[in-house]
Motif scaffolding. Structure first.
Motif, PDB file in Angstrom:
ATOM      1  N   PRO A 174       0.827  -1.210   0.000  1.00 47.25           N
ATOM      2  CA  PRO A 174       0.000   0.000   0.000  1.00 47.25           C
ATOM      3  C   PRO A 174       0.872   1.276   0.000  1.00 47.25           C
ATOM      4  N   VAL A 175       0.489   2.242  -0.806  1.00 44.24           N
ATOM      5  CA  VAL A 175       1.320   3.428  -1.006  1.00 44.24           C
ATOM      6  C   VAL A 175       1.453   4.251   0.269  1.00 44.24           C
ATOM      7  N   VAL A 176       0.381   4.435   0.991  1.00 45.06           N
ATOM      8  CA  VAL A 176       0.464   5.237   2.220  1.00 45.06           C
ATOM      9  C   VAL A 176       1.429   4.588   3.202  1.00 45.06           C
ATOM     10  N   ALA A 177       1.390   3.270   3.314  1.00 47.37           N
ATOM     11  CA  ALA A 177       2.330   2.573   4.194  1.00 47.37           C
ATOM     12  C   ALA A 177       3.764   2.752   3.708  1.00 47.37           C
ATOM     13  N   LEU A 178       3.959   2.738   2.399  1.00 46.07           N
ATOM     14  CA  LEU A 178       5.295   2.966   1.836  1.00 46.07           C
ATOM     15  C   LEU A 178       5.800   4.356   2.198  1.00 46.07           C
ATOM     16  N   GLU A 229       6.518   2.325   6.561  1.00 46.97           N
ATOM     17  CA  GLU A 229       6.073   1.154   7.316  1.00 46.97           C
ATOM     18  C   GLU A 229       6.415  -0.135   6.570  1.00 46.97           C
ATOM     19  N   LEU A 230       6.791  -0.025   5.300  1.00 49.82           N
ATOM     20  CA  LEU A 230       7.208  -1.173   4.503  1.00 49.82           C
ATOM     21  C   LEU A 230       8.726  -1.198   4.414  1.00 49.82           C
ATOM     22  N   GLU A 231       9.274  -2.383   4.222  1.00 53.56           N
ATOM     23  CA  GLU A 231      10.707  -2.480   3.948  1.00 53.56           C
ATOM     24  C   GLU A 231      10.969  -1.924   2.549  1.00 53.56           C
ATOM     25  N   ILE A 232      11.880  -0.971   2.447  1.00 57.87           N
ATOM     26  CA  ILE A 232      12.138  -0.318   1.159  1.00 57.87           C
ATOM     27  C   ILE A 232      13.388  -0.943   0.545  1.00 57.87           C
ATOM     28  N   THR A 233      13.174  -1.724  -0.504  1.00 55.84           N
ATOM     29  CA  THR A 233      14.263  -2.415  -1.191  1.00 55.84           C
ATOM     30  C   THR A 233      14.110  -2.206  -2.690  1.00 55.84           C
ATOM     31  N   LYS A 234      15.156  -1.772  -3.333  1.00 53.37           N
ATOM     32  CA  LYS A 234      15.147  -1.622  -4.789  1.00 53.37           C
ATOM     33  C   LYS A 234      15.660  -2.914  -5.409  1.00 53.37           C
ATOM     34  N   GLY A 290       6.274  13.735   0.112  1.00 54.72           N
ATOM     35  CA  GLY A 290       7.470  13.263  -0.559  1.00 54.72           C
ATOM     36  C   GLY A 290       8.090  12.084   0.172  1.00 54.72           C
ATOM     37  N   LEU A 291       8.468  11.072  -0.590  1.00 51.31           N
ATOM     38  CA  LEU A 291       9.277   9.978  -0.060  1.00 51.31           C
ATOM     39  C   LEU A 291      10.682  10.185  -0.583  1.00 51.31           C
ATOM     40  N   ALA A 292      11.643  10.339   0.319  1.00 51.12           N
ATOM     41  CA  ALA A 292      13.033  10.602  -0.075  1.00 51.12           C
ATOM     42  C   ALA A 292      13.930   9.531   0.535  1.00 51.12           C
ATOM     43  N   VAL A 293      14.306   8.559  -0.283  1.00 50.15           N
ATOM     44  CA  VAL A 293      15.200   7.479   0.153  1.00 50.15           C
ATOM     45  C   VAL A 293      16.146   7.158  -1.003  1.00 50.15           C
ATOM     46  N   ASP A 294      17.339   6.696  -0.675  1.00 49.66           N
ATOM     47  CA  ASP A 294      18.331   6.458  -1.720  1.00 49.66           C
ATOM     48  C   ASP A 294      17.914   5.364  -2.693  1.00 49.66           C
ATOM     49  N   GLU A 295      16.999   4.501  -2.282  1.00 48.46           N
ATOM     50  CA  GLU A 295      16.521   3.440  -3.175  1.00 48.46           C
ATOM     51  C   GLU A 295      15.774   3.990  -4.380  1.00 48.46           C
ATOM     52  N   LEU A 296      15.406   5.277  -4.349  1.00 50.82           N
ATOM     53  CA  LEU A 296      14.677   5.882  -5.466  1.00 50.82           C
ATOM     54  C   LEU A 296      15.596   6.541  -6.496  1.00 50.82           C
ATOM     55  N   TYR A 297      16.890   6.506  -6.265  1.00 52.83           N
ATOM     56  CA  TYR A 297      17.796   7.026  -7.291  1.00 52.83           C
ATOM     57  C   TYR A 297      17.737   6.149  -8.533  1.00 52.83           C
ATOM     58  N   ALA A 298      17.793   6.788  -9.701  1.00 52.87           N
ATOM     59  CA  ALA A 298      17.873   6.045 -10.958  1.00 52.87           C
ATOM     60  C   ALA A 298      19.265   5.458 -11.128  1.00 52.87           C
ATOM     61  N   ASP A 299      19.357   4.424 -11.945  1.00 50.14           N
ATOM     62  CA  ASP A 299      20.658   3.913 -12.370  1.00 50.14           C
ATOM     63  C   ASP A 299      21.200   4.756 -13.519  1.00 50.14           C
ATOM     64  N   TYR A 300      20.278   5.211 -14.387  1.00 48.13           N
ATOM     65  CA  TYR A 300      20.663   6.060 -15.510  1.00 48.13           C
ATOM     66  C   TYR A 300      19.676   7.221 -15.630  1.00 48.13           C
ATOM     67  N   ALA A 301      20.224   8.421 -15.774  1.00 44.85           N
ATOM     68  CA  ALA A 301      19.440   9.590 -16.156  1.00 44.85           C
ATOM     69  C   ALA A 301      19.820   9.909 -17.594  1.00 44.85           C
ATOM     70  N   VAL A 302      18.841   9.924 -18.481  1.00 44.11           N
ATOM     71  CA  VAL A 302      19.115  10.013 -19.910  1.00 44.11           C
ATOM     72  C   VAL A 302      18.525  11.309 -20.459  1.00 44.11           C
ATOM     73  N   LEU A 303      19.368  12.152 -21.026  1.00 47.22           N
ATOM     74  CA  LEU A 303      18.946  13.452 -21.555  1.00 47.22           C
ATOM     75  C   LEU A 303      18.911  13.395 -23.077  1.00 47.22           C
ATOM     76  N   VAL A 304      17.738  13.699 -23.644  1.00 48.71           N
ATOM     77  CA  VAL A 304      17.540  13.671 -25.094  1.00 48.71           C
ATOM     78  C   VAL A 304      16.818  14.961 -25.497  1.00 48.71           C
ATOM     79  N   PRO A 305      17.537  15.987 -25.954  1.00 50.07           N
ATOM     80  CA  PRO A 305      16.900  17.264 -26.293  1.00 50.07           C
ATOM     81  C   PRO A 305      15.772  17.147 -27.316  1.00 50.07           C
ATOM     82  N   GLU A 306      15.818  16.138 -28.179  1.00 53.20           N
ATOM     83  CA  GLU A 306      14.753  15.956 -29.169  1.00 53.20           C
ATOM     84  C   GLU A 306      13.382  15.868 -28.510  1.00 53.20           C
ATOM     85  N   LEU A 307      13.323  15.336 -27.287  1.00 47.82           N
ATOM     86  CA  LEU A 307      12.044  15.157 -26.600  1.00 47.82           C
ATOM     87  C   LEU A 307      11.408  16.481 -26.179  1.00 47.82           C
ATOM     88  N   LEU A 308      12.175  17.568 -26.219  1.00 46.50           N
ATOM     89  CA  LEU A 308      11.633  18.878 -25.872  1.00 46.50           C
ATOM     90  C   LEU A 308      11.196  19.662 -27.105  1.00 46.50           C
TER      91      LEU A 308
END
Length: 372
Positions: free
Chosen positions: A105-109, A113-118, A151-169
């Motif tokens: 459940p999102v509120v528990a996350l 209240e949940l174990e946060i594992t990526k 806001g939920l701020a935990v290191d498990e939410l970091y991306a492995d890759y951040a990809v920038l593509v100007p064409e998308l703008l």
């Protein structure tokens, strides 16, 4: 002790086709992408075996816990080991949660209240130039039971890759460009004056501010179309600002904007814009001699004005990008101001801890009243 880190590996591509070829998106991949972005940029390059989630089928506006739980129910039988998000901050923030072993459940996350594992690889690809979510460890949702953004701020939410593509703008509408890039500017400014700021985070803040304000000056002279050659710069500036606030945090501007966004569904960047200069004028009055003095001198040099005129000059410049509204123009009532204030002081302590100087309940209420 100050800390600074950049966790995702940052990749840059000129075109979307290169992204799909690099990652070979297909079976075992969960892809958050709107139908429009898919049809325009990825029809021939994302394999049919990938599971595509069009978040617009679940919500209009800002993301909520209900939306996340509906998506989780729909994908429960699909086995995936990579999560891709191609979109604005809404899509990126939601997708982060699906890289976790347990999302609902999102509120528990969000209450931890949940174990946060990526347990999945996370690849974030922004299509706007504002949130910086691709390089932060934060997911923001409206928790509908309490009608508040959290806001939920935990290191498990970091991306492995951040990809920038100007064409998308390339076809980003002016209003979305405006609200997202203003959000990035405020990220850079709030993180610069945060007590958690370091010389490293402030370096990214200053570069983001310089790039965004310079771009706005060009647009103010040349009109909205003048933004087109600058979109790559704005995308990079937004990521710089994301790195800065990902380390030092945002503060009262964001905290005070959340009730406005949650209750009246004002776009995030626009809600921040409504509060921004009033918060900083209050800071200035309370303590003009700390890091805000350095900030004002830096901004004054870019804007070509005296340090004591910085916030008026910024308002004038931003007026060319997006007209500013009073809170009542969004439907806010006078009765809302007290409830907004209470929500900020009780529900947004994570952000308020990053204020340049502490703000009391009376001072927060006074800012809202001033802007009403």
């Amino acid at each position: 002790m100050k800390q600074f880190k950049i966790t995702p590996q940052i990749l840059e591509f000129e075109h979307c086709q290169e992204v799909a070829e690099h990652f070979q998106i297909g079976k075992g991949d969960l892809v958050f992408i709107s139908d429009r972005t898919y049809q325009q940029y990825f029809t021939d390059t994302i394999g049919d075996a990938a599971y595509r989630v069009n978040y617009r089928n679940y919500v209009t506006g800002e993301p909520t816990d209900v939306m996340v739980e509906a998506i989780a129910a729909d994908i429960k039988d699909y086995q995936f080991n990579r999560v891709f998000a191609i979109g604005g901050g809404t899509i990126l923030d939601v997708a982060k949660l699906f890289a976790l072993k347990q999302t609902v459940p999102v509120v528990a996350l969000f209450n931890k209240e949940l174990e946060i594992t990526k347990d999945k690889e996370l690849i974030l690809i922004p299509t706007t130039c504002g949130t910086g979510s691709e390089v932060t460890n934060i997911s923001i949702l409206e928790l509908t039971a309490i009608h508040q953004k959290f806001g939920l701020a935990v290191d498990e939410l970091y991306a492995d890759y951040a990809v920038l593509v100007p064409e998308l703008l390339s076809d980003l509408p002016m209003n979305v460009f405006a609200t997202s890039s203003i959000d990035a500017l405020i990220h850079a400014i709030e993180s610069y004056t945060s007590p958690k700021a370091s010389a490293f985070s402030q370096l990214y803040s200053k570069q983001a501010m310089a790039m965004i304000i310079s771009g706005y000056q060009t647009i103010a002279k040349g009109g909205p179309e003048a933004r087109k050659p600058l979109l790559k710069d704005f995308m990079i500036a937004a990521t710089f600002a994301g790195i800065s606030f990902g380390n030092a945090g945002c503060a009262a501007v964001h905290a005070m904007s959340y009730p406005l966004g949650a209750v009246y569904h004002v776009p995030h960047g626009e809600a921040n814009y409504a509060l921004f200069t009033a918060v900083y004028k209050t800071y200035q009055a309370l303590d003009p001699d700390g890091s805000i003095k350095e900030l004002n001198a830096f901004l004054a040099a870019i804007l070509g004005c005296e340090a004591n005129a910085v916030y008026q000059e910024i308002e004038t410049l931003l007026g060319h990008i997006l007209p500013k509204k009073a809170l009542r123009d969004y439907g806010v009532t006078r009765a809302d101001l007290a409830s907004f204030t209470a929500a900020v002081m009780t529900k947004q302590t994570r952000l308020m801890a990053n204020n340049y100087v502490p703000l009391s309940e009376d001072q927060v209420l006074a800012i809202y009243q001033q802007l009403y």
